[in-house]
Design a protein around this motif. Structure first.
Motif, PDB file in Angstrom:
ATOM      1  N   VAL A   1      -7.797   1.488   4.082  1.00 55.31           N
ATOM      2  CA  VAL A   1      -7.201   0.329   3.407  1.00 55.31           C
ATOM      3  C   VAL A   1      -5.940   0.761   2.666  1.00 55.31           C
ATOM      4  CG1 VAL A   1      -7.522  -1.292   1.488  1.00 55.31           C
ATOM      5  CG2 VAL A   1      -9.299  -1.050   3.214  1.00 55.31           C
ATOM      6  N   GLY A   2      -6.016   1.922   2.010  1.00 52.27           N
ATOM      7  CA  GLY A   2      -4.842   2.407   1.292  1.00 52.27           C
ATOM      8  C   GLY A   2      -3.658   2.651   2.201  1.00 52.27           C
ATOM      9  N   VAL A   3      -3.899   3.293   3.327  1.00 53.78           N
ATOM     10  CA  VAL A   3      -2.811   3.591   4.264  1.00 53.78           C
ATOM     11  C   VAL A   3      -2.221   2.297   4.824  1.00 53.78           C
ATOM     12  CG1 VAL A   3      -2.271   4.632   6.495  1.00 53.78           C
ATOM     13  CG2 VAL A   3      -3.684   5.878   4.849  1.00 53.78           C
ATOM     14  N   ILE A   4      -3.067   1.365   5.222  1.00 57.93           N
ATOM     15  CA  ILE A   4      -2.581   0.104   5.808  1.00 57.93           C
ATOM     16  C   ILE A   4      -1.797  -0.702   4.787  1.00 57.93           C
ATOM     17  CG2 ILE A   4      -3.342  -2.111   6.751  1.00 57.93           C
ATOM     18  CD1 ILE A   4      -5.645  -0.593   8.097  1.00 57.93           C
ATOM     19  N   VAL A   5      -2.315  -0.789   3.565  1.00 57.37           N
ATOM     20  CA  VAL A   5      -1.592  -1.532   2.520  1.00 57.37           C
ATOM     21  C   VAL A   5      -0.247  -0.881   2.221  1.00 57.37           C
ATOM     22  CG1 VAL A   5      -1.638  -2.120   0.053  1.00 57.37           C
ATOM     23  CG2 VAL A   5      -3.644  -2.557   1.467  1.00 57.37           C
ATOM     24  N   HIS A   6      -0.220   0.425   2.168  1.00 60.43           N
ATOM     25  CA  HIS A   6       1.028   1.136   1.893  1.00 60.43           C
ATOM     26  C   HIS A   6       2.043   0.926   3.019  1.00 60.43           C
ATOM     27  CE1 HIS A   6       3.805   4.200   0.546  1.00 60.43           C
ATOM     28  NE2 HIS A   6       3.646   4.896   1.669  1.00 60.43           N
ATOM     29  N   LEU A   7       1.588   0.910   4.260  1.00 58.19           N
ATOM     30  CA  LEU A   7       2.504   0.722   5.386  1.00 58.19           C
ATOM     31  C   LEU A   7       3.031  -0.713   5.457  1.00 58.19           C
ATOM     32  CD1 LEU A   7       0.696   2.771   8.191  1.00 58.19           C
ATOM     33  CD2 LEU A   7       2.751   3.413   6.906  1.00 58.19           C
ATOM     34  N   LEU A   8       2.184  -1.699   5.174  1.00 55.53           N
ATOM     35  CA  LEU A   8       2.592  -3.096   5.281  1.00 55.53           C
ATOM     36  C   LEU A   8       3.323  -3.593   4.039  1.00 55.53           C
ATOM     37  CD1 LEU A   8      -0.531  -4.699   7.023  1.00 55.53           C
ATOM     38  CD2 LEU A   8       1.608  -3.941   8.063  1.00 55.53           C
ATOM     39  N   PHE A   9       2.967  -3.036   2.901  1.00 53.37           N
ATOM     40  CA  PHE A   9       3.592  -3.450   1.638  1.00 53.37           C
ATOM     41  C   PHE A   9       4.169  -2.192   0.980  1.00 53.37           C
ATOM     42  CE2 PHE A   9       0.014  -6.158   2.676  1.00 53.37           C
ATOM     43  CZ  PHE A   9       0.553  -7.437   2.602  1.00 53.37           C
TER      44      PHE A   9
END
Length: 572
Positions: free
Chosen positions: A98-106
């Motif tokens: 979740v952290g990686v995906i949130v960081h990449l998208l936002f």
């Protein structure tokens, strides 16, 4: 005065929601959550801020302790692998992903802050799910998995959260994070076990139900605070203390003490578990307003939807592994059952002689009985794909998410933590959304799958078989009642008749008219009664260690023996 009025209103709402829940079938936690959200947008209701200290130190320890008291040790052991998978692996992995995906998208959300968000929303809160499951009769193993997962996943989430917060200030170190996690687990286990043993030893010598209850009420903080002081997991310490004290209670407390402790904790846990959902809903309006002021409400909603979607997918994949574990275990159980069908092999007998010495026959027999009970459990309580659907659908987030995300500091490494308010609101929206989405539809999913626990008649039959087995063990150990002696003297026939009637009532679960005893024979009767009662309790513990019956049967028979003892005291 205002706090007292609010507390009275809150308790009134709790009682009213419980009554409404019984009539409508809507889970009380979900109803309280909705009422809290409505109250948060009502102008004349004052704001109530639920701080992380209030939740982590004031509410979470007693809730975990109350839940830990009800966890059957034998079923916890049998489901250790799937519980460990769900409560550790399926907390850490979703937190990082979740952290990686949130960081990449936002991109404005830093990676440590995004992982902190993932850690906060990764653990499930099974209070709403288990309340629905109990009312609709979910199978025992699914309930055990949900309760066991919710007990231990909090520790993994809070430790991961602690590492992410540290990375905000000083950067991330895999070695330090791994060592910190290992110490948190090992330290929590050790402190919880030692604290549980010490408190159980102390309360066993008080001989006063009120004092025993007071000491037990203080137990969650007696293990949580020392563990947190040495940076171990207070959550694990509380759970282990609860399990140890509950396991030792039948041997250290009398019937009256156990009954008072049980009723007190039932009331305390109910109030706390349901009050947090009401207070949780009351935070929403304030957080929405804070995010609206910063002008980022649209991106907050989008981030919450992304996080919730990722969690749903990961939950489904994690539960699929649990279903595979169950099928694999079933195959292993069949193979082991075939091997042990004729008893121990020659090599097994030799190992038993080397390990147990002169007691090898009795110990190996106990091991065989326990292993056969484990095999039966694996074959009869496996998790089907339908059970996996229910388990995946029960992945609701709750109070731990609320508390963990608020531990985010305002300042880290000498700089303000940007987007802290937005991340906190995302966590709240994910928790509230999952509770309303999954909690509101979980009854429909359970009914659609057709899963059900054993009925009342089946439960009673199991309890009767357990009592019969216990009586056979007692008669084998002590011999017939007619042959008993007290201080070397034979027991009067009318005393034996009275105890025989009581034993018949215990076996048949019916009331019988008690004989009146003369004063000079009451002591003889009580000595004989306590001898048989103690033997029955030892037989129950022996049956519990084998695990051939469900924990419902053990709890029911234990309560029956307590009532048996209390009634006997009042009539002697």
């Amino acid at each position: 005065m205002e706090l007292i009025v609010l507390a009275l209103v809150g308790l009134t709402v709790l009682v009213a929601s419980a009554l409404f829940s019984r009539r409508t079938g809507i889970a009380a936690p979900l109803l309280l959550l909705v009422l809290g959200i409505v109250a948060s947008f009502t102008p004349w209701i004052p704001d109530v801020e639920l701080t992380n200290e209030m939740v982590l130190l004031g509410v979470l320890p007693p809730i975990l302790f109350a839940s830990g008291r009800n966890v059957p040790v034998i079923e916890l052991r049998r489901n250790l692998k799937p519980i460990a998978w769900l409560s550790i692996v399926m907390v850490i992995v979703p937190a990082v992903l979740v952290g990686v995906i949130v960081h990449l998208l936002f991109c404005e959300i830093s990676l440590p802050l995004a992982i902190a968000l993932g850690a906060a929303v990764s653990p499930i809160d099974a209070v709403a799910a288990t309340s629905i499951g109990r009312r609709l009769g979910l199978p025992d193993r699914l309930m055990t998995l949900l309760e066991g997962e919710s007990l231990f996943n909090d520790a993994a989430a809070l430790v991961t959260m602690r590492m992410a917060v540290a990375a905000l200030a000083t950067g991330f170190s895999l070695v330090e994070a791994s060592l910190g996690f290992l110490w948190a687990v090992a330290g929590g286990l050790a402190i919880g076990y030692v604290t549980g043993r010490i408190i159980n030893w102390a309360r066993g010598r008080l001989n006063d139900p009120v004092l025993v209850t007071i000491v037990t009420l203080a137990s969650p903080w007696a293990s949580y605070v020392p563990a947190e002081q040495v940076h171990a997991s207070g959550v694990i310490a509380v759970v282990v203390t609860a399990v140890v004290m509950s396991h030792l209670a039948p041997r250290s407390l009398n019937a009256e003490e156990r009954a008072m402790v049980r009723s007190t904790w039932a009331t305390t846990s109910y109030v706390l578990e349901h009050a947090v959902f009401l207070l949780m809903g009351m935070q929403v309006a304030r957080l929405v307003n804070d995010s609206r002021v910063s002008g980022s409400l649209g991106r907050v909603w989008l981030m919450a939807l992304v996080v919730l979607a990722v969690l749903i997918v990961l939950r489904a994949l994690g539960v699929a592994v649990v279903v595979w574990m169950s099928n694999h275990r079933e195959a292993r159980a069949r193979a082991l059952g075939h091997t042990l069908k004729g008893g121990l092999t020659e090599k097994g007998e030799q190992r038993a002689r080397n390990r147990f010495g002169s007691n090898w026959e009795s110990e190996s027999s106990r091991w065989l009985n326990r292993t056969r009970a484990d095999i039966d459990y694996a074959l009869t309580e496996q998790i089907s794909p339908k059970g996996g659907i229910v388990l995946a659908w029960a992945g609701m987030r709750g109070v731990v998410t609320l508390a963990a995300i608020q531990t985010l500091p305002y300042v880290a490494g000498g700089q303000l933590v940007e987007y802290r308010g937005a991340v906190i609101l995302v966590a709240f929206l994910v928790a509230v959304g999952s509770l309303l989405l999954f909690g509101g539809t979980l009854p429909l999913v359970i009914r659609a799958t057709g899963l059900a626990a054993p009925g009342i008649d089946e439960r009673r039959h199991e309890e009767k078989m357990l009592v019969r087995s216990m009586l056979e063990t007692v008669n084998r150990e002590l011999g017939p009642l007619a042959e008993q002696t007290i201080d070397g003297q034979p027991v009067p026939p009318h005393v034996i008749t009275k105890l025989e009637r009581r034993m018949a009532a215990l076996n048949n679960r019916t009331n019988t008219e008690a004989l009146r005893l003369e004063r000079d024979t009451r002591d003889v009767y009580w000595a004989l009664f306590t001898r048989y009662l103690e033997a029955l309790r030892l037989a129950l513990e022996e049956e519990r260690s084998v695990g051939a019956y469900s924990h419902h049967a053990f709890h029911a028979v234990e309560d029956m023996l307590d009532r048996f003892e209390v009634n006997a005291r009042s009539r002697v």
